[in-house]
Enzyme design. Structure first.
Site, PDB file in Angstrom:
ATOM      1  CE  LYS A 213      -4.204  -1.770   2.182  1.00  0.00           C
ATOM      2  NZ  LYS A 213      -4.753  -2.034   3.514  1.00  0.00           N
TER       3      LYS A 213
ATOM      4  CG  ASP B 147      -1.079  -2.566  12.483  1.00  0.00           C
ATOM      5  OD1 ASP B 147      -1.224  -1.787  13.456  1.00  0.00           O
ATOM      6  OD2 ASP B 147      -1.979  -2.786  11.650  1.00  0.00           O
TER       7      ASP B 147
ATOM      8  CG  ASN C 101       6.302   9.737  12.722  1.00  0.00           C
ATOM      9  OD1 ASN C 101       6.033  10.923  12.883  1.00  0.00           O
ATOM     10  ND2 ASN C 101       5.868   9.055  11.664  1.00  0.00           N
TER      11      ASN C 101
ATOM     12  CB  SER D 109       3.530  14.255  22.239  1.00  0.00           C
ATOM     13  OG  SER D 109       2.348  14.509  22.960  1.00  0.00           O
TER      14      SER D 109
ATOM     15  CE1 TYR E 106      -3.498  11.720  17.667  1.00  0.00           C
ATOM     16  CE2 TYR E 106      -3.893  13.971  18.421  1.00  0.00           C
ATOM     17  CZ  TYR E 106      -3.114  13.054  17.741  1.00  0.00           C
ATOM     18  OH  TYR E 106      -1.951  13.468  17.140  1.00  0.00           O
TER      19      TYR E 106
ATOM     20  CE  LYS F  88      -0.049  11.393  19.042  1.00  0.00           C
ATOM     21  NZ  LYS F  88       1.111  10.676  18.473  1.00  0.00           N
TER      22      LYS F  88
HETATM   23  N1  LIG Z   1       0.091  16.472  11.272  1.00  0.00           N
HETATM   24  C1  LIG Z   1      -0.251  17.021  12.398  1.00  0.00           C
HETATM   25  O1  LIG Z   1      -0.920  18.084  12.425  1.00  0.00           O
HETATM   26  C2  LIG Z   1       0.175  16.420  13.696  1.00  0.00           C
HETATM   27  C3  LIG Z   1       0.066  17.219  14.847  1.00  0.00           C
HETATM   28  C4  LIG Z   1       0.458  16.697  16.064  1.00  0.00           C
HETATM   29  C5  LIG Z   1       0.977  15.425  16.129  1.00  0.00           C
HETATM   30  N2  LIG Z   1       1.082  14.660  14.992  1.00  0.00           N
HETATM   31  C6  LIG Z   1       1.621  13.306  15.139  1.00  0.00           C
HETATM   32  O2  LIG Z   1       2.689  13.125  14.231  1.00  0.00           O
HETATM   33  C7  LIG Z   1       2.825  11.730  13.945  1.00  0.00           C
HETATM   34  C8  LIG Z   1       2.994  11.560  12.449  1.00  0.00           C
HETATM   35  O3  LIG Z   1       1.801  11.965  11.815  1.00  0.00           O
HETATM   36  P1  LIG Z   1       1.746  12.702  10.406  1.00  0.00           P
HETATM   37  O4  LIG Z   1       1.222  14.059  10.651  1.00  0.00           O
HETATM   38  O5  LIG Z   1       3.001  12.534   9.682  1.00  0.00           O
HETATM   39  O6  LIG Z   1       0.536  11.876   9.747  1.00  0.00           O
HETATM   40  P2  LIG Z   1       0.449  10.866   8.519  1.00  0.00           P
HETATM   41  O7  LIG Z   1       0.973  11.528   7.295  1.00  0.00           O
HETATM   42  O8  LIG Z   1      -0.952  10.387   8.542  1.00  0.00           O
HETATM   43  O9  LIG Z   1       1.433   9.673   8.930  1.00  0.00           O
HETATM   44  C9  LIG Z   1       1.083   8.805   9.967  1.00  0.00           C
HETATM   45  C10 LIG Z   1       1.901   7.546   9.882  1.00  0.00           C
HETATM   46  O10 LIG Z   1       1.497   6.685  10.966  1.00  0.00           O
HETATM   47  C11 LIG Z   1       1.281   5.401  10.440  1.00  0.00           C
HETATM   48  N3  LIG Z   1       0.276   4.623  11.206  1.00  0.00           N
HETATM   49  C12 LIG Z   1      -1.006   4.931  11.464  1.00  0.00           C
HETATM   50  N4  LIG Z   1      -1.597   3.949  12.157  1.00  0.00           N
HETATM   51  C13 LIG Z   1      -0.659   2.982  12.346  1.00  0.00           C
HETATM   52  C14 LIG Z   1      -0.641   1.708  12.973  1.00  0.00           C
HETATM   53  N5  LIG Z   1      -1.719   1.178  13.552  1.00  0.00           N
HETATM   54  N6  LIG Z   1       0.523   1.016  12.982  1.00  0.00           N
HETATM   55  C15 LIG Z   1       1.625   1.505  12.391  1.00  0.00           C
HETATM   56  N7  LIG Z   1       1.666   2.683  11.758  1.00  0.00           N
HETATM   57  C16 LIG Z   1       0.533   3.408  11.736  1.00  0.00           C
HETATM   58  C17 LIG Z   1       0.810   5.620   9.021  1.00  0.00           C
HETATM   59  O11 LIG Z   1       1.084   4.458   8.301  1.00  0.00           O
HETATM   60  P3  LIG Z   1       0.047   3.783   7.278  1.00  0.00           P
HETATM   61  O12 LIG Z   1       0.392   4.307   5.944  1.00  0.00           O
HETATM   62  O13 LIG Z   1       0.311   2.342   7.403  1.00  0.00           O
HETATM   63  O14 LIG Z   1      -1.336   4.186   7.697  1.00  0.00           O
HETATM   64  C18 LIG Z   1       1.679   6.782   8.595  1.00  0.00           C
HETATM   65  O15 LIG Z   1       2.916   6.337   8.117  1.00  0.00           O
HETATM   66  C19 LIG Z   1       1.593  11.049  14.533  1.00  0.00           C
HETATM   67  O16 LIG Z   1       1.938  10.413  15.743  1.00  0.00           O
HETATM   68  C20 LIG Z   1       0.638  12.192  14.803  1.00  0.00           C
HETATM   69  O17 LIG Z   1      -0.217  11.915  15.877  1.00  0.00           O
HETATM   70  C21 LIG Z   1       0.688  15.135  13.783  1.00  0.00           C
HETATM   71  C1  LIG Z   2      -6.283  -4.688  16.454  1.00  0.00           C
HETATM   72  O1  LIG Z   2      -5.988  -5.846  17.205  1.00  0.00           O
HETATM   73  C2  LIG Z   2      -7.140  -6.499  17.738  1.00  0.00           C
HETATM   74  C3  LIG Z   2      -6.651  -7.597  18.672  1.00  0.00           C
HETATM   75  O2  LIG Z   2      -5.723  -8.420  18.010  1.00  0.00           O
HETATM   76  C4  LIG Z   2      -8.000  -7.003  16.584  1.00  0.00           C
HETATM   77  O3  LIG Z   2      -9.184  -7.624  17.096  1.00  0.00           O
HETATM   78  C5  LIG Z   2      -8.381  -5.844  15.677  1.00  0.00           C
HETATM   79  O4  LIG Z   2      -9.068  -6.311  14.545  1.00  0.00           O
HETATM   80  C6  LIG Z   2      -7.147  -5.062  15.242  1.00  0.00           C
HETATM   81  N1  LIG Z   2      -7.563  -3.854  14.546  1.00  0.00           N
HETATM   82  C7  LIG Z   2      -6.959  -3.382  13.469  1.00  0.00           C
HETATM   83  C8  LIG Z   2      -7.541  -2.137  12.877  1.00  0.00           C
HETATM   84  O5  LIG Z   2      -5.984  -3.912  12.992  1.00  0.00           O
END
Ligand SMILES: NC(=O)c1ccc[n+]([C@@H]2O[C@H](COP(=O)([O-])OP(=O)(O)OC[C@H]3O[C@@H](n4cnc5c(N)ncnc54)[C@H](OP(=O)(O)O)[C@@H]3O)[C@@H](O)[C@H]2O)c1
Ligand SMILES: *[C@@H]1O[C@H](CO)[C@@H](O)[C@H](O)[C@H]1NC(C)=O
Ligand SMILES: *[C@@H]1O[C@H](CO)[C@@H](O)[C@H](O)[C@H]1NC(C)=O
Ligand SMILES: *[C@@H]1O[C@H](CO)[C@@H](O)[C@H](O)[C@H]1NC(C)=O
Length: 287
Positions: free
Chosen positions: A37, A56, A80, A138, A152, A156
């Site tokens: 993806k 993940d 991050n 954060s 959220y 954080k």
């Molecule tokens: N942008 C803002 O305004 C802002 C402000 C304050 C804090 N932050 C923080 O900055 C950090 C980076 O965010 P960003 O702004 O760069 O946003 P972004 O462009 O949406 O990037 C977020 C990243 O987190 C990954 N991610 C999301 N859910 C995940 C999961 N369950 N397991 C592993 N990876 C996961 C995404 O990967 P996938 O491609 O796999 O989804 C993506 O690579 C985050 O922690 C966010 O909370 C952002």
């Molecule tokens: C997160 O993990 C739980 C427990 O393994 C699972 O039931 C759930 O489907 C998962 N959710 C995502 C979005 O991967």
């Protein structure tokens, strides 16, 4: 050359930090949930000499530990990755239902427990080597609590509280912590947000909850923060180079963005005001 382990490099801050560290000739291992993806990002990182693995943050602790340990030495661990589930506190599901996941748990799992397990797995090596830096991404939301982002904010704030205690625990081992508090930056973050799939009780129509939610849903692509500048400042603060280099080792928290500065000051002023207002009452309870 140092080794950087950065989660969530498919987009936004994570991808830019990855490319920045690679350009400076560091070794970088980044994580994405799905290489297929995120093929474009993976290609950019790999062609710049970096490595990408699938991870993940909702995976089991065992899986996260195994994946982090497999990296070997890590000098900079950057937690991050993260995302936002939008919804009122009353609405957010906590039970597994046929219609929805346990949203509150997923939010805490991804933004707090996942990073905790990653930190725990990386820490032994850092402690034994007596060196390393842990970065916790954060948010302004850890300081300013507004409608529809309660879970959220909770995730954080939990990450920050843990990171600050951690910093005190590991400083004697030569390992340090940097907490980053960005304001609103123009990444994929708001486009990737998930809205609660649970129904919002009728009572909330035309309240601050729906108004705040509707405003937030128009903000994607209009955020004031430049993610490249944000990443530059983070990198400089960590390595001691450039505009923010003088902050290396001097600060625990790096606030990024004028919006964050203004709003965090306001929150702190209100807190100090409440402290002053209640001071007589506060000190009236000692034995
Ligand atoms: N942008 C803002 O305004 C802002 C402000 C304050 C804090 N932050 C923080 O900055 C950090 C980076 O965010 P960003 O702004 O760069 O946003 P972004 O462009 O949406 O990037 C977020 C990243 O987190 C990954 N991610 C999301 N859910 C995940 C999961 N369950 N397991 C592993 N990876 C996961 C995404 O990967 P996938 O491609 O796999 O989804 C993506 O690579 C985050 O922690 C966010 O909370 C952002
Ligand atoms: C997160 O993990 C739980 C427990 O393994 C699972 O039931 C759930 O489907 C998962 N959710 C995502 C979005 O991967
Ligand atoms: C752990 O990793 C294995 C192998 O990659 C995978 O099959 C399994 O679904 C993962 N378990 C959890 C709970 O994420
Ligand atoms: C969150 O939203 C994105 C984009 O709309 C979607 O692809 C993803 O499956 C959603 N995640 C969950 C856990 O519902």
């Amino acid at each position: 050359m140092s080794v950087w382990f950065i989660t969530g490099v498919s987009n936004g801050f994570g991808l830019l930090l990855c490319l920045k560290a690679l350009k400076a000739n560091h070794r970088v291992v980044g994580t994405v949930r799905s290489k297929a993806k995120s093929a474009d990002a993976v290609k950019r990182i790999e062609s710049a000499g970096g490595q990408v693995i699938e991870l993940d943050l909702n995976e089991s602790r065992e899986n996260l530990t195994r994946k982090v340990k497999a990296v070997g030495q890590i000098d900079y661990l950057v937690n991050n990755a993260g995302f936002l589930i939008l919804g009122a506190v009353e609405q957010m599901s906590v039970e597994l239902t046929s219609r929805s996941e346990r949203e509150a748990h997923l939010q805490l799992q991804t933004n707090f427990f996942g990073p905790l397990y990653v930190i725990q797995a990386a820490l032994e090596g850092m402690r034994v080597r007596r060196s390393g830096v842990i970065v916790s991404m954060s948010s302004l939301a850890a300081k300013e609590y507004v409608p529809t982002t309660g879970l959220y904010s909770a995730s954080k704030a939990a990450l920050e509280a843990m990171s600050e205690s951690l910093a005190a625990e590991i400083t004697e081992f030569g390992v340090s912590v940097l907490i980053v508090e960005p304001g609103s930056f123009r990444t994929n973050f708001l486009a990737a947000l998930n809205q609660s799939t649970m129904p919002l009780p009728e009572d909330y129509q035309d309240t601050t909850v729906t108004r705040t939610r509707d405003v937030l849903l128009t903000k994607s692509g209009k955020q004031p923060g430049d993610p490249q500048k944000g990443v530059d400042r983070i990198f400089e603060t960590l390595t001691g180079e450039g505009l923010a280099g003088h902050l290396k080792g001097k600060i625990l928290r790096l606030v990024l963005g004028r919006d964050a500065l203004v709003r965090i000051r306001k929150v702190n002023d209100k807190f100090l005001e409440d402290l002053a207002l209640a001071e007589d009452v506060t000190v009236s309870t000692d034995l």
